[in-house]
Design a protein around this motif. Structure first.
Motif, PDB file in Angstrom:
ATOM      1  N   ALA A   8       0.850  -1.202   0.000  1.00  0.00           N
ATOM      2  CA  ALA A   8       0.000   0.000   0.000  1.00  0.00           C
ATOM      3  C   ALA A   8       0.881   1.245   0.000  1.00  0.00           C
ATOM      4  CB  ALA A   8      -0.912  -0.008   1.221  1.00  0.00           C
ATOM      5  N   ASP A  10       0.790   4.326   0.762  1.00  0.00           N
ATOM      6  CA  ASP A  10       0.057   5.376   1.474  1.00  0.00           C
ATOM      7  C   ASP A  10       0.973   6.571   1.716  1.00  0.00           C
ATOM      8  OD1 ASP A  10      -2.368   3.995   1.521  1.00  0.00           O
ATOM      9  OD2 ASP A  10      -1.749   2.826   3.254  1.00  0.00           O
ATOM     10  N   LYS A  32      -0.408  -0.746  -4.314  1.00  0.00           N
ATOM     11  CA  LYS A  32      -1.772  -0.207  -4.208  1.00  0.00           C
ATOM     12  C   LYS A  32      -1.695   1.306  -4.120  1.00  0.00           C
ATOM     13  CE  LYS A  32      -4.387  -0.202  -0.302  1.00  0.00           C
ATOM     14  NZ  LYS A  32      -5.079   1.071  -0.126  1.00  0.00           N
ATOM     15  N   ASP A  59      -7.094   1.658  -5.647  1.00  0.00           N
ATOM     16  CA  ASP A  59      -8.066   1.474  -4.551  1.00  0.00           C
ATOM     17  C   ASP A  59      -8.908   2.738  -4.385  1.00  0.00           C
ATOM     18  OD1 ASP A  59      -9.327   0.625  -2.217  1.00  0.00           O
ATOM     19  OD2 ASP A  59      -7.605   1.023  -0.941  1.00  0.00           O
ATOM     20  N   LYS A  61     -12.471   2.674  -4.533  1.00  0.00           N
ATOM     21  CA  LYS A  61     -13.753   2.319  -3.886  1.00  0.00           C
ATOM     22  C   LYS A  61     -14.935   3.111  -4.442  1.00  0.00           C
ATOM     23  CE  LYS A  61     -11.619   1.084   0.584  1.00  0.00           C
ATOM     24  NZ  LYS A  61     -10.237   1.556   0.513  1.00  0.00           N
ATOM     25  N   THR A 119     -13.332  -2.345   7.332  1.00  0.00           N
ATOM     26  CA  THR A 119     -12.887  -2.931   8.608  1.00  0.00           C
ATOM     27  C   THR A 119     -13.061  -1.934   9.763  1.00  0.00           C
ATOM     28  OG1 THR A 119     -10.662  -2.428   7.830  1.00  0.00           O
ATOM     29  CG2 THR A 119     -11.299  -4.725   7.843  1.00  0.00           C
ATOM     30  N   VAL A 157     -12.483  -7.393  -1.132  1.00  0.00           N
ATOM     31  CA  VAL A 157     -11.566  -7.030  -0.054  1.00  0.00           C
ATOM     32  C   VAL A 157     -12.218  -7.526   1.227  1.00  0.00           C
ATOM     33  CG1 VAL A 157     -10.388  -5.153   1.155  1.00  0.00           C
ATOM     34  CG2 VAL A 157     -10.965  -4.896  -1.264  1.00  0.00           C
ATOM     35  N   ARG A 182       0.064  -8.319   9.575  1.00  0.00           N
ATOM     36  CA  ARG A 182       1.230  -7.904  10.353  1.00  0.00           C
ATOM     37  C   ARG A 182       2.130  -9.106  10.584  1.00  0.00           C
ATOM     38  NH1 ARG A 182      -0.629  -3.924   9.069  1.00  0.00           N
ATOM     39  NH2 ARG A 182      -1.032  -1.993  10.173  1.00  0.00           N
ATOM     40  N   GLN A 191      -5.046  -1.074  13.234  1.00  0.00           N
ATOM     41  CA  GLN A 191      -5.829  -2.202  12.723  1.00  0.00           C
ATOM     42  C   GLN A 191      -6.324  -3.044  13.893  1.00  0.00           C
ATOM     43  OE1 GLN A 191      -6.834  -2.506   9.744  1.00  0.00           O
ATOM     44  NE2 GLN A 191      -5.287  -1.998   8.223  1.00  0.00           N
ATOM     45  N   VAL A 209      -2.678  -7.099   1.382  1.00  0.00           N
ATOM     46  CA  VAL A 209      -2.368  -5.678   1.227  1.00  0.00           C
ATOM     47  C   VAL A 209      -1.609  -5.236   2.466  1.00  0.00           C
ATOM     48  CG1 VAL A 209      -3.318  -3.353   1.036  1.00  0.00           C
ATOM     49  CG2 VAL A 209      -4.428  -5.248  -0.159  1.00  0.00           C
ATOM     50  N   ILE A 210      -0.386  -4.799   2.275  1.00  0.00           N
ATOM     51  CA  ILE A 210       0.458  -4.451   3.428  1.00  0.00           C
ATOM     52  C   ILE A 210       1.040  -3.058   3.237  1.00  0.00           C
ATOM     53  CG2 ILE A 210       2.417  -5.160   4.849  1.00  0.00           C
ATOM     54  CD1 ILE A 210       2.016  -8.000   3.829  1.00  0.00           C
ATOM     55  N   GLY A 211       0.769  -2.200   4.225  1.00  0.00           N
ATOM     56  CA  GLY A 211       1.277  -0.839   4.163  1.00  0.00           C
ATOM     57  C   GLY A 211       2.436  -0.623   5.104  1.00  0.00           C
ATOM     58  N   ARG A 212       2.114  -0.104   6.299  1.00  0.00           N
ATOM     59  CA  ARG A 212       3.144   0.392   7.207  1.00  0.00           C
ATOM     60  C   ARG A 212       4.217  -0.606   7.600  1.00  0.00           C
ATOM     61  NH1 ARG A 212      -1.581   2.904  10.709  1.00  0.00           N
ATOM     62  NH2 ARG A 212      -2.519   1.081   9.705  1.00  0.00           N
TER      63      ARG A 212
HETATM   64  O1  C5P Z   1      -0.529   0.109   6.995  1.00  0.00           O
HETATM   65  P1  C5P Z   1      -1.515  -1.006   6.802  1.00  0.00           P
HETATM   66  O2  C5P Z   1      -0.878  -2.336   6.474  1.00  0.00           O
HETATM   67  O3  C5P Z   1      -2.524  -1.089   7.924  1.00  0.00           O
HETATM   68  O4  C5P Z   1      -2.318  -0.575   5.479  1.00  0.00           O
HETATM   69  C1  C5P Z   1      -3.435  -1.290   5.002  1.00  0.00           C
HETATM   70  C2  C5P Z   1      -3.916  -0.675   3.729  1.00  0.00           C
HETATM   71  O5  C5P Z   1      -5.121  -1.342   3.357  1.00  0.00           O
HETATM   72  C3  C5P Z   1      -4.254   0.808   3.820  1.00  0.00           C
HETATM   73  O6  C5P Z   1      -3.975   1.394   2.546  1.00  0.00           O
HETATM   74  C4  C5P Z   1      -5.747   0.810   4.080  1.00  0.00           C
HETATM   75  O7  C5P Z   1      -6.365   1.956   3.576  1.00  0.00           O
HETATM   76  C5  C5P Z   1      -6.189  -0.412   3.296  1.00  0.00           C
HETATM   77  N1  C5P Z   1      -7.438  -1.020   3.728  1.00  0.00           N
HETATM   78  C6  C5P Z   1      -7.638  -1.485   5.021  1.00  0.00           C
HETATM   79  N2  C5P Z   1      -8.841  -2.046   5.376  1.00  0.00           N
HETATM   80  C7  C5P Z   1      -9.822  -2.163   4.471  1.00  0.00           C
HETATM   81  C8  C5P Z   1      -9.645  -1.709   3.166  1.00  0.00           C
HETATM   82  C9  C5P Z   1      -8.412  -1.142   2.822  1.00  0.00           C
HETATM   83  O8  C5P Z   1      -6.742  -1.416   5.846  1.00  0.00           O
HETATM   84  N3  C5P Z   1     -10.957  -2.742   4.805  1.00  0.00           N
END
Ligand code: C5P
Length: 244
Positions: A8, A10, A32, A59, A61, A119, A157, A182, A191, A209-212
Motif C-alpha cells: 500500500a 500510502d 496499491k 483502490d 472504492k 474494517t 476485499v 502484520r 488495525q 495488502v500491506i502498508g506500514r
Molecule cells: O498500513 P496497513 O498495512 O494497515 O495498510 C493497510 C492498507 O489497506 C491501507 O492502505 C488501508 O487503507 C487499506 N485497507 C484497510 N482495510 C480495508 C480496506 C483497505 O486497511 N478494509
C-alpha cells in the motif's frame, strides 16, 4: 506462483512514493494506490508506475449510480491497471455497470473487486447506525461477497478471518484481498483485526495488502522478502490453491 504481496503506497505525493520504491531497484512489486495519492497526482503517476512495470491496484472504492460508475470505470480501464474496486453496497446493478465500463475500455485483464464492509465498521455501527439488523458482520460480508460474485466481479476485499467462509460460498477462484496483515510481533497500528502472513496463507487469502509494516520498515526490501517467504512456506498447506 503469483506474488501475493500488494504494498500500500500510502504516501501523500509521487515524490515520496518514488523515493520509497527506489529501494526496490530491479524488482517491480504489486502496489496499491489509494485515494490520497491518486487525488494528489492523478493518472500521470499511474502511467509512471506502468512504465516501470509495477502492477497496480487502484483502490478508489467507487460508489455511485450505475451510469456514473460505468463511465468512471471506462476512464480507469484506460489506465491499464491490474485491479480496481467498488463498494458492494452500491448493489448488483452498480457492480455490473462497473464491470461493463472496464470491458468497454478493453480492460478485460483488470480485476474488479468489491469492498464488503469496511474494517472500520463495527457490528454495533452495522446494526444501530446503518440499521442493517439481525445479521452479524461475517454473514453480512459473506452476503455482500455473494452479490459481488453474482454481478460478475472477480473477488472482494475482506479480512483474513472472513476469507475462508467467502471461498466456501463464492468458490475457490473468487479472489480474497486482505488488509490488516502484520508479521508476528510487529506493531498493529490502528488495525483491530490483524493476521500474520502465515495465517493469511492458511486461511484462503489470495493477496495481502500491506502498508506500514513495509513502508515504515528501516529495511523495506528485507521485510517484503521475509513476508513473501513466510507466505510461500505456509501456502503449501493451504486448501485453496487459487494460484497458477
Ligand atoms: O498500513 P496497513 O498495512 O494497515 O495498510 C493497510 C492498507 O489497506 C491501507 O492502505 C488501508 O487503507 C487499506 N485497507 C484497510 N482495510 C480495508 C480496506 C483497505 O486497511 N478494509
Amino acid at each position: 506462483m503469483e506474488n501475493p504481496v500488494i504494498i500500500a503506497l500510502d504516501f501523500k505525493n509521487a515524490d515520496q512514493a518514488k523515493s520509497f520504491l527506489s529501494s526496490f531497484e530491479g524488482q517491480s512489486p504489486y502496489v496499491k494506490v489509494g485515494m490520497e495519492l491518486f487525488y494528489a497526482e492523478g493518472p500521470s503517476f499511474i502511467k509512471w508506475l506502468k512504465e516501470k512495470n509495477f502492477r497496480i491496484f487502484l483502490d478508489l472504492k467507487l460508489h455511485d449510480i450505475p451510469t456514473t460508475v460505468h463511465k468512471a470505470m471506462k476512464v480507469l480501464g484506460g489506465l491499464n491497471i491490474d485491479m480496481v474496486n467498488v463498494h458492494a453496497a452500491g448493489g448488483i446493478q452498480m457492480m455490473r455497470a462497473a464491470k461493463e465500463g472496464l470491458l468497454a475500455a478493453g480492460a478485460n485483464h483488470t480485476k474488479l473487486i468489491a469492498v464488503t464492509q469496511l474494517t472500520s465498521t463495527t457490528e454495533k455501527v452495522l446494526n444501530e447506525e446503518l440499521l442493517i439488523k439481525n445479521v452479524d458482520m461475517k454473514d453480512c460480508v459473506t452476503h455482500y461477497s455473494d452479490l459481488a460474485k453474482k454481478a460478475g466481479l472477480d473477488g472482494v476485499v475482506c479480512s483474513v478471518q472472513e476469507a475462508m467462509k467467502i471461498k466456501e460460498v463464492c468458490g475457490k477462484a473468487f479472489l480474497t484481498v486482505t488488509p490488516g496483515i502484520r508479521p508476528s510481533g510487529a506493531d498493529t497500528h490502528d488495525q483491530a483485526r490483524v493476521a500474520t502472513p502465515k495465517e493469511a496463507a492458511l486461511k484462503g487469502s489470495d493477496y495481502m495488502v500491506i502498508g506500514r509494516s513495509i513502508t515504515q520498515s528501516e529495511t523495506p526490501v528485507t521485510t517484503y522478502s521475509e513476508i513473501l517467504n513466510e507466505w510461500r512456506d505456509s501456502h503449501e498447506n493451504n486448501n485453496f490453491p487459487t494460484f497458477a
